[in-house]
Design a protein around this motif. Structure first.
Motif, PDB file in Angstrom:
ATOM      1  N   HIS A  15       0.845  -1.206   0.000  1.00 21.88           N
ATOM      2  CA  HIS A  15       0.000   0.000   0.000  1.00 21.88           C
ATOM      3  C   HIS A  15       0.877   1.251   0.000  1.00 21.88           C
ATOM      4  O   HIS A  15       1.996   1.208   0.503  1.00 21.88           O
ATOM      5  N   PRO A  16       0.334   2.365  -0.486  1.00 21.79           N
ATOM      6  CA  PRO A  16       1.048   3.632  -0.289  1.00 21.79           C
ATOM      7  C   PRO A  16       1.192   3.874   1.223  1.00 21.79           C
ATOM      8  O   PRO A  16       0.204   3.732   1.951  1.00 21.79           O
ATOM      9  N   LEU A  44      -3.733   0.566  -4.150  1.00 25.94           N
ATOM     10  CA  LEU A  44      -3.812   1.976  -3.740  1.00 25.94           C
ATOM     11  C   LEU A  44      -4.332   2.143  -2.312  1.00 25.94           C
ATOM     12  O   LEU A  44      -4.556   3.256  -1.853  1.00 25.94           O
ATOM     13  N   GLY A  45      -4.547   1.028  -1.633  1.00 25.19           N
ATOM     14  CA  GLY A  45      -4.978   1.136  -0.241  1.00 25.19           C
ATOM     15  C   GLY A  45      -6.380   1.720  -0.085  1.00 25.19           C
ATOM     16  O   GLY A  45      -6.651   2.493   0.847  1.00 25.19           O
ATOM     17  N   GLU A  46      -7.284   1.293  -0.958  1.00 26.01           N
ATOM     18  CA  GLU A  46      -8.644   1.869  -0.966  1.00 26.01           C
ATOM     19  C   GLU A  46      -9.463   1.538   0.282  1.00 26.01           C
ATOM     20  O   GLU A  46     -10.503   2.143   0.510  1.00 26.01           O
ATOM     21  N   ARG A  47      -9.011   0.540   1.039  1.00 29.12           N
ATOM     22  CA  ARG A  47      -9.754   0.179   2.245  1.00 29.12           C
ATOM     23  C   ARG A  47      -9.073   0.678   3.515  1.00 29.12           C
ATOM     24  O   ARG A  47      -9.445   0.290   4.620  1.00 29.12           O
ATOM     25  N   GLY A  48      -8.093   1.524   3.369  1.00 29.55           N
ATOM     26  CA  GLY A  48      -7.401   2.034   4.550  1.00 29.55           C
ATOM     27  C   GLY A  48      -8.306   2.903   5.407  1.00 29.55           C
ATOM     28  O   GLY A  48      -9.195   3.579   4.897  1.00 29.55           O
ATOM     29  N   GLU A  49      -8.086   2.841   6.716  1.00 24.15           N
ATOM     30  CA  GLU A  49      -8.836   3.722   7.616  1.00 24.15           C
ATOM     31  C   GLU A  49      -8.212   5.106   7.570  1.00 24.15           C
ATOM     32  O   GLU A  49      -7.000   5.245   7.632  1.00 24.15           O
ATOM     33  N   GLY A  64      -8.400   5.824  -2.993  1.00 22.60           N
ATOM     34  CA  GLY A  64      -7.242   5.342  -3.744  1.00 22.60           C
ATOM     35  C   GLY A  64      -6.588   6.467  -4.535  1.00 22.60           C
ATOM     36  O   GLY A  64      -5.358   6.604  -4.543  1.00 22.60           O
ATOM     37  N   GLU A  65      -7.420   7.273  -5.200  1.00 22.68           N
ATOM     38  CA  GLU A  65      -6.866   8.399  -5.980  1.00 22.68           C
ATOM     39  C   GLU A  65      -6.158   9.389  -5.061  1.00 22.68           C
ATOM     40  O   GLU A  65      -5.089   9.924  -5.374  1.00 22.68           O
ATOM     41  N   TYR A  66      -6.758   9.627  -3.900  1.00 22.48           N
ATOM     42  CA  TYR A  66      -6.167  10.562  -2.942  1.00 22.48           C
ATOM     43  C   TYR A  66      -4.824  10.016  -2.434  1.00 22.48           C
ATOM     44  O   TYR A  66      -3.830  10.745  -2.321  1.00 22.48           O
ATOM     45  N   ASP A 146      -2.581  -8.318   1.936  1.00 23.58           N
ATOM     46  CA  ASP A 146      -1.884  -7.675   0.818  1.00 23.58           C
ATOM     47  C   ASP A 146      -0.368  -7.723   0.982  1.00 23.58           C
ATOM     48  O   ASP A 146       0.368  -7.760  -0.007  1.00 23.58           O
ATOM     49  N   HIS A 147       0.086  -7.706   2.212  1.00 23.50           N
ATOM     50  CA  HIS A 147       1.526  -7.786   2.457  1.00 23.50           C
ATOM     51  C   HIS A 147       2.026  -9.206   2.175  1.00 23.50           C
ATOM     52  O   HIS A 147       3.092  -9.395   1.588  1.00 23.50           O
ATOM     53  N   ILE A 148       1.244 -10.199   2.588  1.00 21.51           N
ATOM     54  CA  ILE A 148       1.606 -11.594   2.288  1.00 21.51           C
ATOM     55  C   ILE A 148       1.623 -11.801   0.772  1.00 21.51           C
ATOM     56  O   ILE A 148       2.544 -12.400   0.212  1.00 21.51           O
TER      57      ILE A 148
END
Ligand SMILES: [Zn+2]
Length: 302
Positions: A15-16, A44-49, A64-66, A146-148
């Protein structure tokens, strides 16, 4: 085709923000020394808090765009101009934490076919011809799907690239020596009352902590601590920075490590604890000298 710099480093992240937290000082150092630093981020890490209340309306594709803009700003802080999304922006979506229904989304990275995803990375490898690849261990450092998957895809791409004639001489996993983590967390506990965080994280929350004996390589990033902190700060939806500490959305404080540590898992280790990811690779030392780097003079102080 323009000629490639003598030293070429490829980093594979999920992820970013992961790149700045794990390798910010390393990336800044090698970029400053004239090496080609290439970052491949898998989602793009669209599910990040999201931490800042004013940005919490951002979800999914908009987030994700942000986050791509945050990544762009972070790379500018590190002096890295080659950063890419695996298969192009939005090709693989963030899978969310382990065990959530998000992981069943057929477009998420966790559901991606490893060979197909690795194929995108092989294209980058063939173009950039890195001598060094950095990624996570087989647990993804801390178990995020995602890291795995980033680990699996990176390691598979190393194999596929070798089969097609491009052997990557050295492959490293991101690590933190247990003694360094213990010392940094002891300091954090003492300083916590003066910090803008409610609690400290546990050492086990830090990805990649292992016994010191497994550390093969230490990159002293002291000179790049400010660049690393600035890059982390650029990921403002994900990270709160109060140097030399930071917290993710769980608000648990962690140390910002300016020396970064690695375990060599493929390739030949130079003598002692390495202080350069490119140590021992044929033809590199002369190239580094002609590029005028000063850092090779530190000798065997480690
Ligand atoms: Zn991540």
């Amino acid at each position: 085709m323009t000629e490639l710099p003598a030293r070429r480093l490829l980093l594979v992240h999920a992820h970013p923000d992961d790149e700045s937290i794990n390798n910010g000082a390393t990336m800044a150092r090698y970029a400053a020394e004239g090496a080609r630093v290439t970052l491949v981020t898998c989602t793009l890490g669209e599910r990040g808090e999201v931490i800042p209340p004013e940005s919490r309306h951002l979800t999914g594709t908009a987030l994700g765009e942000y986050r791509l803009r945050e990544l762009t700003a972070a790379m500018s802080e590190l002096g890295v101009d080659d950063f890419r999304l695996l298969g192009g922006p939005g090709r693989f979506r963030d899978s969310g934490m382990m065990g959530l229904a998000d992981n069943d989304d057929p477009d998420c990275f966790w559901q991606a076919d490893v060979d197909a995803a690795a194929g995108h990375l092989v294209e980058v490898i063939r173009e950039v011809r890195p001598q060094v690849l950095v990624t996570y261990d087989d647990h993804g450092g801390y178990g995020h799907p995602d890291h795995i998957q980033a680990h699996r895809v990176a390691m598979r791409a190393v194999e596929l690239a070798a089969e097609s004639g491009h052997e990557i001489p050295k492959v490293y996993w991101n690590r933190v020596p247990r003694s360094v983590a213990e010392e940094a967390f002891a300091r954090l506990e003492r300083e916590l009352p003066g910090l803008p965080f409610t609690k400290a994280a546990a050492i086990d929350d830090v990805p990649g902590v292992v016994d010191d004996a497994r550390i093969t390589t230490e990159i002293d990033g002291t000179a790049y601590a400010a660049a690393k902190a600035a890059a982390m700060r650029a990921h403002a939806t994900q990270i709160t920075v109060a140097e030399p500490y930071f917290a993710l959305s769980n608000d648990l404080a962690q140390p910002v490590l300016t020396s970064e540590y690695y375990e060599l898992v493929r390739g030949e280790r130079a003598a002692g604890r390495e202080t350069d990811l490119f140590a021992g690779i044929a033809g590199i030392v002369g190239a580094a000298r002609t590029a005028g780097t000063a850092s090779d003079g530190s000798g065997e102080a480690s």
